[in-house]
Scaffold this motif. Structure first.
Motif, PDB file in Angstrom:
ATOM      1  N   GLU A  16       0.653  -1.102   0.147  1.00 49.72           N
ATOM      2  CA  GLU A  16      -0.120   0.541  -0.244  1.00 49.72           C
ATOM      3  C   GLU A  16       1.058   1.527  -0.365  1.00 49.72           C
ATOM      4  O   GLU A  16       0.603   2.199  -0.895  1.00 49.72           O
ATOM      5  CB  GLU A  16      -0.973   0.254   1.420  1.00 49.72           C
ATOM      6  N   GLN A  17       1.973   0.848   0.546  1.00 45.07           N
ATOM      7  CA  GLN A  17       2.596   1.997   0.477  1.00 45.07           C
ATOM      8  C   GLN A  17       3.512   2.704  -0.349  1.00 45.07           C
ATOM      9  O   GLN A  17       3.690   3.719  -0.930  1.00 45.07           O
ATOM     10  CB  GLN A  17       4.273   2.642   1.098  1.00 45.07           C
ATOM     11  N   ALA A  18       3.201   1.591  -1.570  1.00 41.48           N
ATOM     12  CA  ALA A  18       4.548   1.943  -3.154  1.00 41.48           C
ATOM     13  C   ALA A  18       3.483   2.865  -3.646  1.00 41.48           C
ATOM     14  O   ALA A  18       3.966   3.143  -4.378  1.00 41.48           O
ATOM     15  CB  ALA A  18       4.844   0.686  -3.353  1.00 41.48           C
ATOM     16  N   ALA A  19       2.180   2.598  -3.629  1.00 43.84           N
ATOM     17  CA  ALA A  19       1.551   3.553  -4.175  1.00 43.84           C
ATOM     18  C   ALA A  19       1.507   2.686  -5.848  1.00 43.84           C
ATOM     19  O   ALA A  19       1.413   4.075  -6.911  1.00 43.84           O
ATOM     20  CB  ALA A  19       1.060   4.936  -3.821  1.00 43.84           C
ATOM     21  N   GLN A  20       1.448   1.876  -5.911  1.00 43.58           N
ATOM     22  CA  GLN A  20       1.838   0.970  -7.851  1.00 43.58           C
ATOM     23  C   GLN A  20       0.375   0.903  -8.114  1.00 43.58           C
ATOM     24  O   GLN A  20       0.432   1.236  -9.316  1.00 43.58           O
ATOM     25  CB  GLN A  20       2.833   0.220  -7.986  1.00 43.58           C
ATOM     26  N   VAL A  21      -0.307  -0.052  -7.310  1.00 40.41           N
ATOM     27  CA  VAL A  21      -1.624  -0.501  -8.022  1.00 40.41           C
ATOM     28  C   VAL A  21      -2.474  -0.198  -6.737  1.00 40.41           C
ATOM     29  O   VAL A  21      -2.443   0.883  -5.346  1.00 40.41           O
ATOM     30  CB  VAL A  21      -1.610  -1.420  -7.603  1.00 40.41           C
ATOM     31  N   PHE A  22      -3.762  -0.176  -7.384  1.00 41.42           N
ATOM     32  CA  PHE A  22      -4.921   0.406  -6.158  1.00 41.42           C
ATOM     33  C   PHE A  22      -5.999  -0.428  -6.701  1.00 41.42           C
ATOM     34  O   PHE A  22      -6.051  -0.995  -7.896  1.00 41.42           O
ATOM     35  CB  PHE A  22      -6.207   1.994  -6.210  1.00 41.42           C
ATOM     36  N   LYS A  23      -7.373  -0.756  -5.306  1.00 40.20           N
ATOM     37  CA  LYS A  23      -7.886  -1.855  -5.446  1.00 40.20           C
ATOM     38  C   LYS A  23      -8.918  -1.410  -6.713  1.00 40.20           C
ATOM     39  O   LYS A  23      -9.474  -0.205  -6.393  1.00 40.20           O
ATOM     40  CB  LYS A  23      -8.315  -2.090  -4.595  1.00 40.20           C
ATOM     41  N   VAL A  24      -9.582  -1.422  -7.573  1.00 37.89           N
ATOM     42  CA  VAL A  24     -10.726  -1.966  -8.415  1.00 37.89           C
ATOM     43  C   VAL A  24     -12.059  -2.456  -8.221  1.00 37.89           C
ATOM     44  O   VAL A  24     -13.176  -1.973  -8.722  1.00 37.89           O
ATOM     45  CB  VAL A  24     -10.425  -1.775  -9.694  1.00 37.89           C
ATOM     46  N   GLY A  25     -12.096  -3.382  -7.633  1.00 40.91           N
ATOM     47  CA  GLY A  25     -13.313  -3.982  -7.618  1.00 40.91           C
ATOM     48  C   GLY A  25     -12.726  -6.142  -7.301  1.00 40.91           C
ATOM     49  O   GLY A  25     -11.529  -5.894  -6.390  1.00 40.91           O
ATOM     50  N   SER A  26     -13.316  -6.659  -7.807  1.00 39.67           N
ATOM     51  CA  SER A  26     -13.260  -7.759  -6.904  1.00 39.67           C
ATOM     52  C   SER A  26     -14.322  -9.815  -7.720  1.00 39.67           C
ATOM     53  O   SER A  26     -15.157  -8.770  -8.539  1.00 39.67           O
ATOM     54  CB  SER A  26     -13.656  -8.573  -5.775  1.00 39.67           C
ATOM     55  N   LYS A  27     -13.633 -10.045  -8.029  1.00 40.48           N
ATOM     56  CA  LYS A  27     -13.961 -11.229  -9.177  1.00 40.48           C
ATOM     57  C   LYS A  27     -14.630 -12.520  -8.394  1.00 40.48           C
ATOM     58  O   LYS A  27     -14.016 -12.741  -7.209  1.00 40.48           O
ATOM     59  CB  LYS A  27     -13.283 -11.431 -10.203  1.00 40.48           C
ATOM     60  N   SER A  28     -15.802 -12.782  -8.389  1.00 41.22           N
ATOM     61  CA  SER A  28     -16.330 -14.100  -7.714  1.00 41.22           C
ATOM     62  C   SER A  28     -15.705 -14.908  -8.084  1.00 41.22           C
ATOM     63  O   SER A  28     -15.085 -15.635  -9.743  1.00 41.22           O
ATOM     64  CB  SER A  28     -17.285 -13.806  -8.219  1.00 41.22           C
ATOM     65  N   LEU A  29     -14.753 -16.604  -7.430  1.00 38.67           N
ATOM     66  CA  LEU A  29     -14.276 -17.723  -7.624  1.00 38.67           C
ATOM     67  C   LEU A  29     -14.893 -18.823  -7.470  1.00 38.67           C
ATOM     68  O   LEU A  29     -14.865 -20.060  -7.728  1.00 38.67           O
ATOM     69  CB  LEU A  29     -13.021 -17.640  -6.985  1.00 38.67           C
ATOM     70  N   GLY A  30     -16.651 -18.436  -6.784  1.00 35.70           N
ATOM     71  CA  GLY A  30     -17.383 -19.749  -6.995  1.00 35.70           C
ATOM     72  C   GLY A  30     -17.139 -20.082  -5.436  1.00 35.70           C
ATOM     73  O   GLY A  30     -15.953 -19.900  -4.814  1.00 35.70           O
TER      74      GLY A  30
END
Length: 371
Positions: free
Chosen positions: A46-60
Protein backbone atom coordinates in the motif's frame (compact mmCIF):
# COMPACT_ATOMS: atom_id res chain seq x y z
CA UNK A 1 15.54 -15.61 -14.16
CA UNK A 2 18.11 -16.06 -16.87
CA UNK A 3 21.20 -13.89 -17.02
CA UNK A 4 20.78 -13.36 -20.77
CA UNK A 5 17.28 -12.11 -21.50
CA UNK A 6 16.18 -12.12 -25.12
CA UNK A 7 12.89 -11.54 -26.86
CA UNK A 8 12.81 -15.20 -27.90
CA UNK A 9 13.10 -16.24 -24.24
CA UNK A 10 10.17 -14.03 -23.26
CA UNK A 11 8.02 -15.33 -26.10
CA UNK A 12 8.72 -18.95 -25.19
CA UNK A 13 7.85 -18.32 -21.53
CA UNK A 14 4.81 -16.09 -21.91
CA UNK A 15 3.20 -17.53 -18.76
CA UNK A 16 6.12 -16.24 -16.68
CA UNK A 17 5.81 -12.61 -17.78
CA UNK A 18 3.29 -9.82 -18.14
CA UNK A 19 3.84 -8.67 -21.70
CA UNK A 20 3.95 -4.86 -21.66
CA UNK A 21 4.24 -4.50 -25.42
CA UNK A 22 2.76 -6.38 -28.39
CA UNK A 23 5.91 -8.33 -29.28
CA UNK A 24 6.60 -8.90 -32.96
CA UNK A 25 8.97 -11.80 -33.38
CA UNK A 26 11.74 -10.73 -35.74
CA UNK A 27 14.70 -12.71 -37.03
CA UNK A 28 16.66 -9.86 -38.60
CA UNK A 29 17.53 -6.61 -36.84
CA UNK A 30 19.06 -3.89 -39.02
CA UNK A 31 22.54 -2.56 -38.14
CA UNK A 32 21.15 0.77 -36.96
CA UNK A 33 18.82 -0.26 -34.12
CA UNK A 34 19.35 -2.40 -31.06
CA UNK A 35 16.62 -4.41 -29.30
CA UNK A 36 16.79 -4.68 -25.52
CA UNK A 37 14.38 -6.32 -23.07
CA UNK A 38 14.07 -5.13 -19.47
CA UNK A 39 11.99 -6.34 -16.54
CA UNK A 40 9.87 -4.23 -14.17
CA UNK A 41 8.48 -5.61 -10.93
CA UNK A 42 5.36 -4.18 -9.30
CA UNK A 43 5.41 -3.34 -5.62
CA UNK A 44 1.90 -4.29 -4.44
CA UNK A 45 2.34 -2.81 -0.96
CA UNK A 46 0.00 0.00 0.00
CA UNK A 47 2.89 2.38 0.74
CA UNK A 48 4.34 2.04 -2.79
CA UNK A 49 1.08 3.25 -4.41
CA UNK A 50 1.85 1.42 -7.66
CA UNK A 51 -1.52 -0.39 -7.74
CA UNK A 52 -5.01 0.34 -6.42
CA UNK A 53 -8.00 -1.88 -5.84
CA UNK A 54 -10.83 -1.49 -8.36
CA UNK A 55 -13.11 -4.35 -7.37
CA UNK A 56 -13.38 -8.12 -6.95
CA UNK A 57 -14.36 -11.12 -9.00
CA UNK A 58 -16.16 -14.25 -7.86
CA UNK A 59 -14.28 -17.52 -7.76
CA UNK A 60 -17.34 -19.58 -6.78
CA UNK A 61 -18.16 -21.25 -3.51
CA UNK A 62 -18.56 -17.86 -1.86
CA UNK A 63 -14.95 -16.93 -2.63
CA UNK A 64 -13.83 -13.63 -4.08
CA UNK A 65 -10.56 -12.34 -5.51
CA UNK A 66 -9.52 -8.69 -5.49
CA UNK A 67 -8.72 -6.90 -8.75
CA UNK A 68 -6.11 -4.15 -9.03
CA UNK A 69 -5.16 -1.57 -11.62
CA UNK A 70 -1.78 0.05 -12.29
CA UNK A 71 -1.30 3.61 -11.04
CA UNK A 72 0.20 6.59 -12.84
CA UNK A 73 3.77 6.23 -11.41
CA UNK A 74 4.16 2.63 -12.59
CA UNK A 75 2.61 3.33 -16.01
CA UNK A 76 5.07 6.19 -16.49
CA UNK A 77 7.93 3.79 -15.66
CA UNK A 78 6.62 1.46 -18.35
CA UNK A 79 6.51 4.33 -20.83
CA UNK A 80 10.09 5.32 -20.05
CA UNK A 81 11.42 1.77 -20.37
CA UNK A 82 9.54 1.19 -23.62
CA UNK A 83 10.82 4.49 -25.10
CA UNK A 84 7.44 6.08 -25.75
CA UNK A 85 7.79 9.56 -27.24
CA UNK A 86 5.03 12.11 -26.70
CA UNK A 87 4.38 14.95 -29.12
CA UNK A 88 4.72 18.53 -27.83
CA UNK A 89 1.53 19.64 -26.16
CA UNK A 90 0.55 16.17 -24.93
CA UNK A 91 -1.84 16.60 -22.02
CA UNK A 92 -2.83 20.18 -22.82
CA UNK A 93 -6.29 20.89 -21.38
CA UNK A 94 -9.11 22.84 -23.01
CA UNK A 95 -12.10 24.03 -20.99
CA UNK A 96 -15.14 23.25 -23.10
CA UNK A 97 -17.67 24.86 -20.74
CA UNK A 98 -18.22 25.49 -17.05
CA UNK A 99 -18.37 21.78 -16.21
CA UNK A 100 -16.28 20.12 -18.94
CA UNK A 101 -12.52 19.80 -19.52
CA UNK A 102 -10.86 17.93 -22.38
CA UNK A 103 -7.21 16.87 -22.80
CA UNK A 104 -5.51 15.15 -25.77
CA UNK A 105 -2.24 13.24 -26.07
CA UNK A 106 -0.28 11.75 -28.96
CA UNK A 107 2.49 9.17 -28.50
CA UNK A 108 4.70 6.96 -30.67
CA UNK A 109 6.57 3.75 -29.98
CA UNK A 110 9.10 1.89 -32.14
CA UNK A 111 8.24 -1.81 -32.17
CA UNK A 112 10.81 -4.63 -32.18
CA UNK A 113 10.21 -5.28 -35.90
CA UNK A 114 11.37 -1.72 -36.68
CA UNK A 115 7.94 -0.25 -37.42
CA UNK A 116 6.43 2.65 -35.47
CA UNK A 117 3.13 2.42 -33.64
CA UNK A 118 1.23 5.60 -32.74
CA UNK A 119 -1.71 6.37 -30.48
CA UNK A 120 -3.88 9.46 -30.31
CA UNK A 121 -6.25 9.58 -27.36
CA UNK A 122 -8.18 12.03 -25.20
CA UNK A 123 -9.89 12.29 -21.85
CA UNK A 124 -13.01 14.31 -21.04
CA UNK A 125 -14.03 15.23 -17.51
CA UNK A 126 -17.72 16.14 -17.30
CA UNK A 127 -18.59 17.17 -13.77
CA UNK A 128 -22.32 16.56 -14.21
CA UNK A 129 -21.74 13.02 -15.44
CA UNK A 130 -19.20 12.32 -12.70
CA UNK A 131 -21.62 13.59 -10.07
CA UNK A 132 -24.29 11.14 -11.22
CA UNK A 133 -21.75 8.27 -11.09
CA UNK A 134 -20.67 9.21 -7.58
CA UNK A 135 -24.29 9.41 -6.37
CA UNK A 136 -25.15 5.95 -7.67
CA UNK A 137 -22.00 4.54 -6.09
CA UNK A 138 -22.70 6.04 -2.65
CA UNK A 139 -26.36 4.98 -2.76
CA UNK A 140 -25.26 1.39 -3.41
CA UNK A 141 -22.71 1.48 -0.60
CA UNK A 142 -25.22 2.93 1.83
CA UNK A 143 -27.77 0.22 1.05
CA UNK A 144 -25.56 -2.85 0.64
CA UNK A 145 -22.65 -1.95 2.88
CA UNK A 146 -19.20 -0.37 2.54
CA UNK A 147 -16.61 -3.01 1.64
CA UNK A 148 -13.36 -1.03 1.93
CA UNK A 149 -12.26 -1.27 5.56
CA UNK A 150 -10.87 2.27 5.88
CA UNK A 151 -13.96 3.86 4.33
CA UNK A 152 -16.24 1.61 6.39
CA UNK A 153 -14.44 2.48 9.63
CA UNK A 154 -14.64 6.23 8.85
CA UNK A 155 -18.36 5.94 8.08
CA UNK A 156 -19.02 3.98 11.28
CA UNK A 157 -17.56 6.85 13.30
CA UNK A 158 -19.90 9.45 11.72
CA UNK A 159 -23.10 7.57 10.96
CA UNK A 160 -25.23 4.95 12.66
CA UNK A 161 -25.37 1.44 11.26
CA UNK A 162 -24.11 -2.08 11.83
CA UNK A 163 -21.18 -4.33 10.88
CA UNK A 164 -22.05 -7.49 8.98
CA UNK A 165 -19.88 -10.54 8.40
CA UNK A 166 -19.57 -11.56 4.74
CA UNK A 167 -18.30 -15.03 5.56
CA UNK A 168 -15.13 -14.36 3.55
CA UNK A 169 -11.53 -14.00 4.61
CA UNK A 170 -8.82 -11.78 3.23
CA UNK A 171 -5.30 -12.83 2.20
CA UNK A 172 -4.17 -12.65 5.83
CA UNK A 173 -6.92 -14.93 7.03
CA UNK A 174 -9.03 -12.30 8.77
CA UNK A 175 -12.83 -12.28 8.25
CA UNK A 176 -14.12 -9.64 5.83
CA UNK A 177 -16.84 -7.41 7.30
CA UNK A 178 -18.87 -4.60 5.75
CA UNK A 179 -20.57 -1.61 7.38
CA UNK A 180 -24.23 -1.02 6.50
CA UNK A 181 -25.52 2.49 7.25
CA UNK A 182 -28.92 2.79 8.89
CA UNK A 183 -31.83 4.12 6.83
CA UNK A 184 -32.12 7.37 8.82
CA UNK A 185 -28.46 8.31 8.07
CA UNK A 186 -28.19 7.11 4.48
CA UNK A 187 -29.28 10.44 3.01
CA UNK A 188 -26.71 12.33 5.08
CA UNK A 189 -23.96 9.86 4.11
CA UNK A 190 -24.78 10.13 0.39
CA UNK A 191 -24.92 13.94 0.28
CA UNK A 192 -21.86 14.49 2.46
CA UNK A 193 -19.76 11.94 0.54
CA UNK A 194 -20.93 13.41 -2.77
CA UNK A 195 -20.07 16.94 -1.62
CA UNK A 196 -16.53 15.92 -0.59
CA UNK A 197 -15.90 13.97 -3.79
CA UNK A 198 -17.15 16.73 -6.11
CA UNK A 199 -15.17 19.44 -4.31
CA UNK A 200 -12.01 17.44 -4.83
CA UNK A 201 -12.91 16.64 -8.43
CA UNK A 202 -13.62 20.28 -9.32
CA UNK A 203 -10.22 21.31 -7.98
CA UNK A 204 -8.37 18.57 -9.90
CA UNK A 205 -10.49 18.22 -13.04
CA UNK A 206 -7.91 19.74 -15.49
CA UNK A 207 -5.05 17.66 -14.08
CA UNK A 208 -7.19 14.53 -14.09
CA UNK A 209 -8.10 15.07 -17.74
CA UNK A 210 -4.43 15.56 -18.74
CA UNK A 211 -3.27 12.52 -16.79
CA UNK A 212 -6.10 10.41 -18.15
CA UNK A 213 -5.22 11.23 -21.77
CA UNK A 214 -1.52 10.39 -21.30
CA UNK A 215 -2.22 7.17 -19.40
CA UNK A 216 -4.65 6.03 -22.09
CA UNK A 217 -1.90 6.43 -24.69
CA UNK A 218 0.54 4.45 -22.52
CA UNK A 219 -1.99 1.64 -22.00
CA UNK A 220 -2.75 1.54 -25.69
CA UNK A 221 0.88 1.43 -26.84
CA UNK A 222 2.12 -1.05 -24.24
CA UNK A 223 -0.97 -3.27 -24.31
CA UNK A 224 -1.32 -3.56 -20.52
CA UNK A 225 -4.64 -4.76 -19.12
CA UNK A 226 -7.08 -2.70 -17.12
CA UNK A 227 -7.09 -5.01 -14.11
CA UNK A 228 -4.78 -7.65 -12.63
CA UNK A 229 -5.00 -10.08 -9.76
CA UNK A 230 -2.33 -10.18 -7.08
CA UNK A 231 -1.06 -13.47 -8.51
CA UNK A 232 -0.61 -11.85 -11.91
CA UNK A 233 1.15 -8.83 -10.42
CA UNK A 234 3.79 -11.09 -8.88
CA UNK A 235 5.14 -11.75 -12.38
CA UNK A 236 7.48 -9.07 -13.78
CA UNK A 237 6.55 -6.94 -16.76
CA UNK A 238 8.83 -7.61 -19.74
CA UNK A 239 9.41 -4.44 -21.75
CA UNK A 240 11.10 -4.43 -25.16
CA UNK A 241 12.73 -1.28 -26.46
CA UNK A 242 14.25 -0.35 -29.81
CA UNK A 243 17.10 2.13 -29.46
CA UNK A 244 19.37 3.73 -32.05
CA UNK A 245 22.70 1.96 -31.68
CA UNK A 246 24.65 1.72 -34.98
CA UNK A 247 27.06 -1.14 -35.57
CA UNK A 248 30.28 0.78 -36.17
CA UNK A 249 32.02 -2.36 -37.41
CA UNK A 250 29.80 -2.30 -40.49
CA UNK A 251 31.64 -0.51 -43.36
CA UNK A 252 28.41 0.95 -44.72
CA UNK A 253 27.54 2.39 -41.31
CA UNK A 254 31.04 3.87 -40.98
CA UNK A 255 30.72 5.59 -44.34
CA UNK A 256 27.26 6.96 -43.57
CA UNK A 257 28.32 8.24 -40.16
CA UNK A 258 31.37 9.93 -41.69
CA UNK A 259 29.19 11.63 -44.30
CA UNK A 260 26.78 12.74 -41.59
CA UNK A 261 29.63 14.21 -39.54
CA UNK A 262 30.98 16.11 -42.55
CA UNK A 263 27.49 17.42 -43.31
CA UNK A 264 27.06 18.57 -39.71
CA UNK A 265 30.37 20.44 -39.84
CA UNK A 266 29.33 21.97 -43.14
CA UNK A 267 26.04 23.16 -41.64
CA UNK A 268 27.95 24.90 -38.87
CA UNK A 269 30.82 26.48 -40.80
CA UNK A 270 29.75 26.24 -44.43
CA UNK A 271 31.03 24.03 -47.20
CA UNK A 272 34.23 25.91 -48.17
CA UNK A 273 36.41 24.36 -50.85
CA UNK A 274 40.15 24.37 -50.15
CA UNK A 275 42.06 27.11 -52.00
CA UNK A 276 45.40 26.24 -53.60
CA UNK A 277 47.83 29.16 -53.97
CA UNK A 278 51.25 29.08 -55.57
CA UNK A 279 53.87 31.19 -53.81
CA UNK A 280 57.04 32.16 -55.66
CA UNK A 281 60.11 32.02 -53.45
CA UNK A 282 63.19 33.83 -54.85
CA UNK A 283 66.37 31.79 -55.07
CA UNK A 284 69.23 32.53 -52.77
CA UNK A 285 71.80 34.79 -54.40
CA UNK A 286 75.25 33.22 -54.70
CA UNK A 287 78.29 35.10 -53.45
CA UNK A 288 79.45 35.62 -57.03
CA UNK A 289 75.98 36.44 -58.37
CA UNK A 290 76.31 40.25 -58.13
CA UNK A 291 75.20 43.08 -60.31
CA UNK A 292 77.67 43.95 -63.06
CA UNK A 293 78.26 47.65 -63.61
CA UNK A 294 77.97 49.20 -67.07
CA UNK A 295 81.75 49.46 -67.06
CA UNK A 296 83.17 46.38 -65.29
CA UNK A 297 86.54 48.14 -64.85
CA UNK A 298 86.55 51.09 -62.47
CA UNK A 299 88.18 54.37 -63.75
CA UNK A 300 90.30 54.32 -60.59
CA UNK A 301 92.24 51.03 -60.52
CA UNK A 302 93.26 51.62 -56.92
CA UNK A 303 89.67 51.85 -55.69
CA UNK A 304 88.51 48.76 -57.53
CA UNK A 305 88.20 45.68 -55.36
CA UNK A 306 88.45 42.41 -57.13
CA UNK A 307 85.70 39.99 -56.23
CA UNK A 308 86.94 36.77 -54.70
CA UNK A 309 87.61 34.12 -57.29
CA UNK A 310 87.06 30.51 -56.52
CA UNK A 311 89.84 28.26 -57.65
CA UNK A 312 88.58 24.93 -58.80
CA UNK A 313 91.00 22.08 -58.89
CA UNK A 314 91.31 20.71 -62.37
CA UNK A 315 90.78 17.11 -61.53
CA UNK A 316 88.17 14.49 -62.27
CA UNK A 317 86.41 14.99 -58.94
CA UNK A 318 85.98 18.74 -59.34
CA UNK A 319 85.02 18.32 -63.00
CA UNK A 320 82.34 15.82 -62.02
CA UNK A 321 81.04 18.14 -59.33
CA UNK A 322 80.96 21.05 -61.77
CA UNK A 323 79.09 18.97 -64.33
CA UNK A 324 76.54 17.88 -61.77
CA UNK A 325 75.40 21.45 -60.98
CA UNK A 326 75.90 22.65 -64.60
CA UNK A 327 78.11 25.51 -63.43
CA UNK A 328 80.91 24.14 -65.64
CA UNK A 329 78.92 25.28 -68.65
CA UNK A 330 80.00 28.83 -67.77
CA UNK A 331 83.82 28.81 -67.83
CA UNK A 332 86.34 31.49 -68.66
CA UNK A 333 87.70 30.95 -72.17
CA UNK A 334 91.12 32.11 -71.04
CA UNK A 335 91.78 30.55 -67.63
CA UNK A 336 89.01 27.98 -67.35
CA UNK A 337 87.56 29.40 -64.14
CA UNK A 338 83.81 28.94 -63.57
CA UNK A 339 82.03 32.29 -63.91
CA UNK A 340 78.43 33.40 -63.09
CA UNK A 341 75.91 33.50 -65.96
CA UNK A 342 75.61 37.28 -65.76
CA UNK A 343 79.39 37.69 -66.17
CA UNK A 344 79.22 35.20 -69.05
CA UNK A 345 76.55 37.30 -70.82
CA UNK A 346 78.38 40.57 -70.25
CA UNK A 347 81.65 39.17 -71.53
CA UNK A 348 80.05 37.83 -74.73
CA UNK A 349 78.45 41.22 -75.42
CA UNK A 350 81.69 43.17 -74.94
CA UNK A 351 84.51 40.75 -75.79
CA UNK A 352 82.82 38.14 -77.96
CA UNK A 353 83.82 35.30 -75.68
CA UNK A 354 83.31 34.31 -72.00
CA UNK A 355 85.91 35.81 -69.66
CA UNK A 356 86.14 36.17 -65.90
CA UNK A 357 86.74 39.53 -64.23
CA UNK A 358 90.48 39.03 -64.12
CA UNK A 359 90.82 38.00 -67.74
CA UNK A 360 88.54 40.85 -68.85
CA UNK A 361 91.04 43.32 -67.42
CA UNK A 362 93.91 41.56 -69.07
CA UNK A 363 92.17 41.56 -72.46
CA UNK A 364 91.25 45.24 -72.10
CA UNK A 365 94.84 46.12 -71.40
CA UNK A 366 95.94 44.09 -74.39
CA UNK A 367 93.39 45.81 -76.64
CA UNK A 368 94.01 49.41 -75.68
CA UNK A 369 95.55 49.84 -72.30
CA UNK A 370 92.30 51.11 -70.84
CA UNK A 371 92.12 50.56 -67.15
Amino acid sequence: MENSLTIQTVLKQRNSYNLAIPFVESVQVNPYFKLSVSLLNVDTSEQAAQVFKVGSKSLGNNRWEDLFSLTKPFLQRLATEAGIQFAPGAGDVVKMDENTWKASAFGALRLPDGSVRTSNNFKVIDLLTEERKYRLSYEEKAAHGIVDYKAAKAASERYSGEWKDTGQKNEKGYPIKIFVISEEDRGKYIEQSLLDAMAQLRANAPQKAATGAILRVIRDLTGVKGTYTLEELKKPFAVARMSFSPDYNDPAVKQMMLQQCMQSVGNLFGNVQPVTQTISIPQMVDDEDVDIPAEPVSPDPESHIEPPVKHVEQNAGSREAAEEDRSRDFCCDKCGEVIPPKVWDYSYENFGRPLCYKCQRIVKKEQGGRG
